[in-house]
Design a protein around this motif. Structure first.
Motif, PDB file in Angstrom:
ATOM      1  N   GLN A  13       0.375  -1.115  -0.260  1.00 25.91           N
ATOM      2  CA  GLN A  13      -0.190  -0.160  -0.255  1.00 25.91           C
ATOM      3  C   GLN A  13       0.755   1.398   0.122  1.00 25.91           C
ATOM      4  O   GLN A  13       0.351   1.930  -1.068  1.00 25.91           O
ATOM      5  N   ARG A  14       2.006   1.347   0.725  1.00 17.89           N
ATOM      6  CA  ARG A  14       3.005   2.564   0.760  1.00 17.89           C
ATOM      7  C   ARG A  14       3.301   2.125  -0.592  1.00 17.89           C
ATOM      8  O   ARG A  14       3.707   3.559  -0.521  1.00 17.89           O
ATOM      9  N   ARG A  15       3.707   1.732  -1.473  1.00 16.91           N
ATOM     10  CA  ARG A  15       4.656   1.392  -2.245  1.00 16.91           C
ATOM     11  C   ARG A  15       3.797   1.821  -2.985  1.00 16.91           C
ATOM     12  O   ARG A  15       3.507   2.726  -4.409  1.00 16.91           O
ATOM     13  N   ARG A  16       2.656   1.718  -3.576  1.00 21.24           N
ATOM     14  CA  ARG A  16       1.180   2.330  -4.283  1.00 21.24           C
ATOM     15  C   ARG A  16       1.368   3.784  -4.036  1.00 21.24           C
ATOM     16  O   ARG A  16       0.602   4.240  -4.967  1.00 21.24           O
ATOM     17  N   ARG A  17       1.212   3.908  -2.726  1.00 26.65           N
ATOM     18  CA  ARG A  17       1.054   5.472  -2.412  1.00 26.65           C
ATOM     19  C   ARG A  17       2.116   6.576  -3.442  1.00 26.65           C
ATOM     20  O   ARG A  17       2.327   7.478  -3.341  1.00 26.65           O
ATOM     21  N   GLN A  18       3.214   5.828  -3.073  1.00 31.93           N
ATOM     22  CA  GLN A  18       4.267   6.440  -3.020  1.00 31.93           C
ATOM     23  C   GLN A  18       4.351   6.561  -4.466  1.00 31.93           C
ATOM     24  O   GLN A  18       5.233   7.879  -5.237  1.00 31.93           O
ATOM     25  N   THR A  19       3.876   5.722  -5.075  1.00 32.43           N
ATOM     26  CA  THR A  19       4.139   5.900  -6.714  1.00 32.43           C
ATOM     27  C   THR A  19       2.984   6.573  -7.187  1.00 32.43           C
ATOM     28  O   THR A  19       3.527   7.012  -8.536  1.00 32.43           O
ATOM     29  N   GLY A  20       2.081   6.743  -6.804  1.00 33.80           N
ATOM     30  CA  GLY A  20       1.182   7.588  -7.052  1.00 33.80           C
ATOM     31  C   GLY A  20       1.185   9.641  -7.122  1.00 33.80           C
ATOM     32  O   GLY A  20       1.017   9.693  -7.999  1.00 33.80           O
ATOM     33  N   ALA A  21       2.386   9.280  -6.034  1.00 28.82           N
ATOM     34  CA  ALA A  21       2.757  10.867  -5.440  1.00 28.82           C
ATOM     35  C   ALA A  21       3.599  11.058  -6.490  1.00 28.82           C
ATOM     36  O   ALA A  21       3.045  12.159  -7.159  1.00 28.82           O
TER      37      ALA A  21
END
Length: 109
Positions: free
Chosen positions: A57-65
């Motif tokens: 979830q953190r990786r998806r959020r960072q990639t989205g940012a």
């Protein structure tokens, strides 16, 4: 009276046979369709299930940012720079710089 019961039973059995034949035909069509689908999908690669968990979830959020930041940058370039070459150049640079930006923003050493 028994003749009447026998006639009704015969009608019920005939209706049941018609319904059973219809169900069998439908089941056969379903089996053929499932077999065709299995043959076609067996040639395709299997999709991996989406990873769950805090790290994913953190990786998806960072990639989205990162993508949102680069998208905002490209929108600003497209709005304020009239030359097409600069717009395309900014797009290419943002694509090439995305991994570097991600690493600089989110990776810890």
């Amino acid at each position: 009276m028994s003749k009447e019961r026998a006639r009704r039973r015969e009608e019920r059995e005939r209706e049941a046979a018609v319904l059973a034949a219809a169900r069998a035909a439908e089941a056969e069509r379903r089996e053929r369709r499932d077999a065709r689908r299995a043959v076609l999908t067996s040639r395709l690669p299997r999709r991996r299930p989406r990873q769950t968990g805090i790290l994913a979830q953190r990786r998806r959020r960072q990639t989205g940012a990162t993508i949102a930041l680069l998208l905002l940058l490209n929108i600003l370039v497209w709005l304020f720079v009239p030359e097409w070459s600069a717009r395309v150049g900014a797009l290419i640079v943002s694509i090439l710089a995305a991994p570097v930006l991600y690493t600089m923003l989110f990776r810890r050493t």
